[in-house]
Design an enzyme around this catalytic site. Structure first.
Site, PDB file in Angstrom:
ATOM      1  CG  ASP A 133      -2.069  -0.883   1.201  1.00 17.10           C
ATOM      2  OD1 ASP A 133      -2.378  -1.404   0.121  1.00 17.10           O
ATOM      3  OD2 ASP A 133      -2.712  -1.081   2.255  1.00 17.10           O
ATOM      4  NE  ARG A 183      -4.201  -1.578  -4.594  1.00 14.11           N
ATOM      5  CZ  ARG A 183      -3.925  -1.910  -3.317  1.00 14.11           C
ATOM      6  NH1 ARG A 183      -3.694  -0.970  -2.418  1.00 14.11           N
ATOM      7  NH2 ARG A 183      -3.896  -3.160  -2.951  1.00 14.11           N
TER       8      ARG A 183
END
Ligand SMILES: Cc1cc2nc3c(=O)[nH]c(=O)nc-3n(C[C@H](O)[C@H](O)[C@H](O)COP(=O)(O)OP(=O)(O)OC[C@H]3O[C@@H](n4cnc5c(N)ncnc54)[C@H](O)[C@@H]3O)c2cc1C
Length: 307
Positions: A133, A183
């Site tokens: 992340d 992402r």
């Protein structure tokens, strides 16, 4: 924008954190965005979602860890989770998302690298992947450096880039190489104008420029948004750049636009749901509330009904 900044400031307020965490009503609101507190809740959610044709990325909640023991416990929680997913035969559709700050990035980058390496090794052993992340901009350089180290041994480690950062177009260019899983999201932290676009339209325009680079590139784009316009543009760009379905994927958060998740699956798209679980849900919940004022109203209504 002001409300967003206020809520994101609240995310770092310890008094409020205690109040919200222990208010009984919070549980109801949290359960909309978080799969549960334990590893078995994560396994159950993975089973439910994968049986509907969705893939998942599981996030053991926690961030900004200040104790080495806590960082080690978080890393261990990931190993336990991966073990359980393998036992249940779920790893074909289930990977994990890891916040480096939860495994010691602020204490000692080398410690976070060691924990991340252990998690990547465990994921690799059971046939799945890890995505790192991305957190606030002060950690971007460190996170991308750790990613580069991990990719030497685990090239399928996923990156996250945030379209609101001014630097991100350049990062997309760097990371659009074969096998590179990236992402792309808008970005969820409160960032200063020197580093990030403040205007939502500018963020959206940046998202489209980044999307073009990733779709035109040789990597594997992971289009993380619930924004209907951006989803339509991603679909159009995928066709334009001659990408087959499955050579990119859509990603959405647990509890957000589930109908849209199913609609995309129905079209034959690959869709992954980001599934957070664990008891350290406060920061995550605050970011979800900041994204959408209607969620704050939902939260306050639930509070009033209970009091
Ligand atoms: C899979 C995934 C992983 C992510 N990982 C990261 C990360 O590593 N780092 C990071 O900074 N950010 C991350 N994010 C969060 C992201 O940066 C945005 O904050 C978030 O996705 C909201 O932006 P949006 O693109 O959906 O667009 P928005 O313009 O915020 O939303 C578009 C529409 O989606 C719906 N919607 C959006 N958010 C919500 C919500 N919370 N509740 C209900 N409806 C909503 C609404 O209908 C809204 O009108 C991630 C998001 C996803 C989907």
């Amino acid at each position: 924008m002001l409300l967003r900044s206020v809520i994101l400031a609240a995310a770092r307020n310890d008094g409020l954190k205690r109040l919200v965490t222990y208010a009984p009503v919070s549980r109801n609101v949290v359960s909309r965005f978080v799969a549960g507190e334990g590893v078995e809740d994560a396994v159950r959610a993975s089973r439910e979602l994968t049986s509907q044709g969705l893939a998942v990325s599981l996030d053991h909640l926690g961030e900004d860890t200040t104790e080495p023991e806590h960082a080690a416990a978080t890393a261990k929680a990931y190993l336990t989770l991966l073990h359980r997913l393998a036992e249940e035969g779920l790893t074909a559709g289930a990977e994990v998302s890891v916040k480096l700050s939860a495994i010691g990035q602020a204490l000692d980058e080398a410690l976070a690298v060691q924990h991340a390496r252990d998690i990547c090794a465990a994921a690799h052993a059971v046939g799945t992947t890890v995505t790192l992340d991305m957190e606030d901009h002060t950690t971007t350089d460190s996170t991308l450096a750790v990613l580069a180290q991990l990719r030497r041994d685990y090239p399928d480690t996923g990156a996250v880039l945030q379209a609101y950062l001014r630097r991100t177009e350049a990062d997309c260019r760097e990371l659009a190489y074969p096998g590179s899983r990236v992402r792309l999201c808008k970005g969820a932290y409160d960032e200063p104008p020197e580093v990030a676009f403040a205007d939502q339209h500018e963020v959206d325009r940046s998202y489209v420029r980044c999307l073009n680079l990733l779709m035109a590139g040789a990597g594997y784009p992971m289009v993380a948004t619930h924004d209907p316009r951006l989803i339509a543009i991603a679909d159009e760009r995928a066709r334009w750049y001659g990408r087959e379905r499955g050579s990119y994927e859509y990603q959405m958060l647990y509890g957000v636009r589930p109908d849209e998740q199913r609609r995309l699956i129905g079209l034959g798209e690959r869709v992954r749901v980001y599934v957070p679980y664990g008891d350290e849900w406060y920061g995550y919940l605050m970011r979800r509330l900041a994204e959408r004022p209607a969620n704050v109203t939902f939260f306050l209504r639930a509070m009033v009904r209970k009091s």
